[in-house]
Structure formats: C-alpha cells, structure tokens
Write a protein that holds these residues in place. Sequence first.
Motif, PDB file in Angstrom:
ATOM      1  N   LEU A 196       1.004  -1.335  -0.058  1.00 19.03           N
ATOM      2  CA  LEU A 196       0.013   0.193  -0.001  1.00 19.03           C
ATOM      3  C   LEU A 196       0.841   1.200  -0.108  1.00 19.03           C
ATOM      4  CD1 LEU A 196      -2.716   1.239   0.045  1.00 19.03           C
ATOM      5  CD2 LEU A 196      -2.586   1.392   2.635  1.00 19.03           C
ATOM      6  N   ILE A 197       1.821   1.272   0.837  1.00 19.78           N
ATOM      7  CA  ILE A 197       2.951   2.290   0.831  1.00 19.78           C
ATOM      8  C   ILE A 197       3.429   2.638  -0.526  1.00 19.78           C
ATOM      9  CG2 ILE A 197       5.108   3.143   1.705  1.00 19.78           C
ATOM     10  CD1 ILE A 197       4.203   1.803   4.384  1.00 19.78           C
ATOM     11  N   VAL A 198       3.723   1.699  -1.390  1.00 18.68           N
ATOM     12  CA  VAL A 198       4.416   1.794  -2.681  1.00 18.68           C
ATOM     13  C   VAL A 198       3.364   2.097  -3.445  1.00 18.68           C
ATOM     14  CG1 VAL A 198       5.474   0.384  -4.643  1.00 18.68           C
ATOM     15  CG2 VAL A 198       6.232   0.020  -2.223  1.00 18.68           C
ATOM     16  N   GLU A 199       2.164   1.820  -3.468  1.00 19.57           N
ATOM     17  CA  GLU A 199       1.261   2.331  -4.410  1.00 19.57           C
ATOM     18  C   GLU A 199       0.953   3.779  -4.261  1.00 19.57           C
ATOM     19  OE1 GLU A 199      -2.084  -0.481  -3.556  1.00 19.57           O
ATOM     20  OE2 GLU A 199      -1.300  -1.945  -4.649  1.00 19.57           O
ATOM     21  N   CYS A 200       0.962   4.150  -3.016  1.00 17.90           N
ATOM     22  CA  CYS A 200       0.810   5.671  -2.593  1.00 17.90           C
ATOM     23  C   CYS A 200       1.838   6.361  -3.180  1.00 17.90           C
ATOM     24  CB  CYS A 200       0.456   5.874  -1.271  1.00 17.90           C
ATOM     25  SG  CYS A 200      -0.895   5.387  -0.590  1.00 17.90           S
ATOM     26  N   ILE A 201       3.104   6.000  -2.954  1.00 20.87           N
ATOM     27  CA  ILE A 201       4.048   6.788  -3.498  1.00 20.87           C
ATOM     28  C   ILE A 201       4.254   6.730  -5.199  1.00 20.87           C
ATOM     29  CG2 ILE A 201       6.630   6.768  -3.884  1.00 20.87           C
ATOM     30  CD1 ILE A 201       6.965   5.220  -1.205  1.00 20.87           C
ATOM     31  N   GLU A 202       3.722   5.547  -5.651  1.00 19.03           N
ATOM     32  CA  GLU A 202       3.611   5.704  -7.345  1.00 19.03           C
ATOM     33  C   GLU A 202       2.961   6.708  -7.781  1.00 19.03           C
ATOM     34  OE1 GLU A 202       3.783   2.137 -10.712  1.00 19.03           O
ATOM     35  OE2 GLU A 202       2.714   1.792  -8.699  1.00 19.03           O
ATOM     36  N   ARG A 203       1.619   6.987  -7.251  1.00 19.83           N
ATOM     37  CA  ARG A 203       0.510   7.920  -7.844  1.00 19.83           C
ATOM     38  C   ARG A 203       0.801   9.070  -6.907  1.00 19.83           C
ATOM     39  NH1 ARG A 203      -2.863   4.051  -4.771  1.00 19.83           N
ATOM     40  NH2 ARG A 203      -3.870   5.102  -2.831  1.00 19.83           N
ATOM     41  N   GLY A 204       1.858   9.296  -6.425  1.00 20.90           N
ATOM     42  CA  GLY A 204       2.028  10.753  -5.841  1.00 20.90           C
ATOM     43  C   GLY A 204       1.407  10.994  -4.710  1.00 20.90           C
ATOM     44  N   ASP A 205       0.757  10.060  -3.933  1.00 19.97           N
ATOM     45  CA  ASP A 205      -0.317  10.312  -3.054  1.00 19.97           C
ATOM     46  C   ASP A 205       0.418  10.402  -1.520  1.00 19.97           C
ATOM     47  OD1 ASP A 205      -2.336  10.701  -1.058  1.00 19.97           O
ATOM     48  OD2 ASP A 205      -3.312   8.868  -1.658  1.00 19.97           O
ATOM     49  N   VAL A 206       0.958  11.746  -1.081  1.00 19.84           N
ATOM     50  CA  VAL A 206       1.477  12.055  -0.227  1.00 19.84           C
ATOM     51  C   VAL A 206       0.826  11.891   1.203  1.00 19.84           C
ATOM     52  CG1 VAL A 206       2.757  13.881   1.281  1.00 19.84           C
ATOM     53  CG2 VAL A 206       3.157  13.776  -0.986  1.00 19.84           C
ATOM     54  N   GLU A 207      -0.314  12.317   1.181  1.00 21.08           N
ATOM     55  CA  GLU A 207      -1.377  12.000   2.210  1.00 21.08           C
ATOM     56  C   GLU A 207      -1.563  10.501   2.591  1.00 21.08           C
ATOM     57  OE1 GLU A 207      -5.686  13.473   4.097  1.00 21.08           O
ATOM     58  OE2 GLU A 207      -4.849  14.015   2.176  1.00 21.08           O
ATOM     59  N   GLY A 208      -1.713   9.702   1.578  1.00 16.86           N
ATOM     60  CA  GLY A 208      -2.055   8.326   1.460  1.00 16.86           C
ATOM     61  C   GLY A 208      -0.910   7.769   1.976  1.00 16.86           C
ATOM     62  N   ALA A 209       0.309   8.034   1.630  1.00 18.55           N
ATOM     63  CA  ALA A 209       1.363   7.266   1.967  1.00 18.55           C
ATOM     64  C   ALA A 209       1.653   7.438   3.300  1.00 18.55           C
ATOM     65  CB  ALA A 209       2.719   7.704   1.083  1.00 18.55           C
ATOM     66  N   THR A 210       1.755   8.919   3.858  1.00 22.02           N
ATOM     67  CA  THR A 210       1.840   9.208   5.218  1.00 22.02           C
ATOM     68  C   THR A 210       0.993   8.231   6.155  1.00 22.02           C
ATOM     69  OG1 THR A 210       2.512  11.214   4.570  1.00 22.02           O
ATOM     70  CG2 THR A 210       1.980  10.959   6.879  1.00 22.02           C
ATOM     71  N   GLN A 211      -0.285   8.271   5.924  1.00 19.29           N
ATOM     72  CA  GLN A 211      -1.263   7.484   6.739  1.00 19.29           C
ATOM     73  C   GLN A 211      -0.946   5.945   6.755  1.00 19.29           C
ATOM     74  OE1 GLN A 211      -5.310   8.665   5.144  1.00 19.29           O
ATOM     75  NE2 GLN A 211      -5.403  10.890   6.059  1.00 19.29           N
ATOM     76  N   ALA A 212      -0.828   5.550   5.499  1.00 20.46           N
ATOM     77  CA  ALA A 212      -0.333   4.076   5.546  1.00 20.46           C
ATOM     78  C   ALA A 212       0.972   3.672   6.387  1.00 20.46           C
ATOM     79  CB  ALA A 212      -0.254   3.634   3.938  1.00 20.46           C
ATOM     80  N   MET A 213       1.872   4.674   6.343  1.00 22.18           N
ATOM     81  CA  MET A 213       3.160   4.415   6.976  1.00 22.18           C
ATOM     82  C   MET A 213       2.552   4.674   8.583  1.00 22.18           C
ATOM     83  SD  MET A 213       6.244   3.575   6.876  1.00 22.18           S
ATOM     84  CE  MET A 213       7.071   4.087   5.424  1.00 22.18           C
ATOM     85  N   GLN A 214       1.939   5.731   8.881  1.00 19.98           N
ATOM     86  CA  GLN A 214       1.543   5.736  10.288  1.00 19.98           C
ATOM     87  C   GLN A 214       0.705   4.468  10.880  1.00 19.98           C
ATOM     88  OE1 GLN A 214       1.838   7.960  12.681  1.00 19.98           O
ATOM     89  NE2 GLN A 214       2.421   9.921  11.967  1.00 19.98           N
ATOM     90  N   ALA A 215      -0.030   4.042  10.101  1.00 22.73           N
ATOM     91  CA  ALA A 215      -0.831   2.783  10.458  1.00 22.73           C
ATOM     92  C   ALA A 215       0.105   1.823  10.570  1.00 22.73           C
ATOM     93  CB  ALA A 215      -2.032   2.656   9.536  1.00 22.73           C
ATOM     94  N   HIS A 216       0.840   1.443   9.588  1.00 26.50           N
ATOM     95  CA  HIS A 216       1.623   0.439   9.496  1.00 26.50           C
ATOM     96  C   HIS A 216       2.534   0.318  10.689  1.00 26.50           C
ATOM     97  CE1 HIS A 216       4.728  -2.703   8.257  1.00 26.50           C
ATOM     98  NE2 HIS A 216       5.735  -1.519   7.948  1.00 26.50           N
ATOM     99  N   LEU A 217       3.513   1.354  11.244  1.00 24.94           N
ATOM    100  CA  LEU A 217       4.159   1.458  12.337  1.00 24.94           C
ATOM    101  C   LEU A 217       3.509   1.103  13.672  1.00 24.94           C
ATOM    102  CD1 LEU A 217       6.734   4.200  11.257  1.00 24.94           C
ATOM    103  CD2 LEU A 217       7.022   1.507  11.142  1.00 24.94           C
ATOM    104  N   SER A 218       2.251   1.837  13.739  1.00 30.89           N
ATOM    105  CA  SER A 218       1.347   1.766  14.964  1.00 30.89           C
ATOM    106  C   SER A 218       1.047   0.140  14.984  1.00 30.89           C
ATOM    107  CB  SER A 218       0.211   2.509  14.823  1.00 30.89           C
ATOM    108  OG  SER A 218       0.421   3.989  14.798  1.00 30.89           O
TER     109      SER A 218
END
Length: 242
Positions: A196-218
């Motif tokens: 999911l993080i890679v998919e967000c990075i690929e489409r330039g979705d900063v907010e999505g990538a940030t939320q995905a990383m936060q949720a992942h580490l939590s």
Amino acid sequence: MAKSPAPIQGIVAEADRTDSGDALVLRIYQTVFDSVMGQRLKPGTKLPEAALCELFNVGRTTIQKALQKLAHDHIVELRPNRGAVVAMPTKEETRQIFEARRALETAMLPLAVKNATKADIAKLRGMLDEEHKVMHTYKQVDWARLASNFHLRVAELSHNPLLQRYLSELVSRCSLIVALHEPGGHASCEHDEHTLIVECIERGDVEGATQAMQAHLSVLEERIELMNEKSENSLARMLGMN
C-alpha cells in the motif's frame, strides 16, 4: 579495564594479532545477532566472556571487541561488573523508539514521493516480490532484513543522508525489539502494508503514503509483547552451535 587472561590456545593469540582477528569478531557478532533475531537468545540472557571464549575458541580480547560492537548496535547491554546480557528494552524505551520512528519516517515520505522515479518504484516492487517469497517461511532473520531494507530504501528517496542516518539507527533498534518480543506467526512487517505504501508513492499520494506508514508502524508496535522469558537451553544451543 583489567588485564585480559591469555587466550585458550596459543594459535588464537596469533590470530588476534592479525587481520584474521577482525573476521573472528564479525563471525561472533553475526552468530549472536542471528541468534537474537531468530529468537533463540532471549532478553536478559547472560553472555559470559569465559563461556564465549570456549565456544568460539578465541581469546578474551576478541570476545570483548565483538560484545562492544553488539552493544554499539543495541543488541546486548554491557553492565559494569556484571558482564554482557541480551538487551532488554523497557516498555517506555519501546514507546519512545517507535514514536521517534513514526515521526521521522512520515516526515521523510513527502520527499520520497517527490523524488521517486519509475526506476525507484520498480526497485521497490522488486523488494516486495522478494518479501512475498519469504512470507510463509517464518524465518525471523530474513523477515527483519527484508523489512529493514524496504524502509531504508524508501528513506533513500528523500535524498537526505542525515535523516537516513538517524532512521537507520531507529530501524535497527525496532528490528531488535520486534525480534525479541513479537509473538510467533507474524512477519516483522506485513507485506500488504508495504504494498500500500508503494502504491501511494507511485501515484504521488503524499497524504495516503503518510497515513499508510503511520498505521503500519502503529500496528507493528501494538503487536509487541514485552516479557522476560527465560530459556532452559545451553548457551551453545541458543547460539546454534550445538
């Protein structure tokens, strides 16, 4: 520091005075590291210098160098007058480490999204493919290596070496905590969350990538079970040498 006793065998003393001594230090370091990451060496396990000298057939100086390197990387703790033990991160230390890591990684993601090229995305997807191959092998050492490499590769896309250096230490310490305390049956980082993080990075979705990383580490932090579990196995067996 007290004067070290003579090595067990004369040939060891010679090895310690040559370049081969560095190779011995690295071999001991890797053996202990793999045993910790493989959950054979439990938190708080004592690592007596005399016993390690006998197991590895080396002098005390070599063991001390290996233990110092392990302590530098937070794998073991060196306690004055009590010797070395496998690190035992406290609940508060764990909270602080994960808190710092979430803050740092989410701060780096906008830079990663901005800088990522098609080649970078292809490399990340190649790493995801490698992760998928070992998903069900339940080899903690492999999981930890792949998970760490993925996060550090994303961090490289920030093009900020200073932030990368800080994150490298945090990732290393998190990997140790996960290896020591995560219940069995989980990868150190879940493959789908990385995807999911890679998919967000690929489409330039900063907010999505940030939320995905936060949720992942939590989620990763929530799975940690801090405990002091004693092992009845011998030190040689815990080190995979018996």
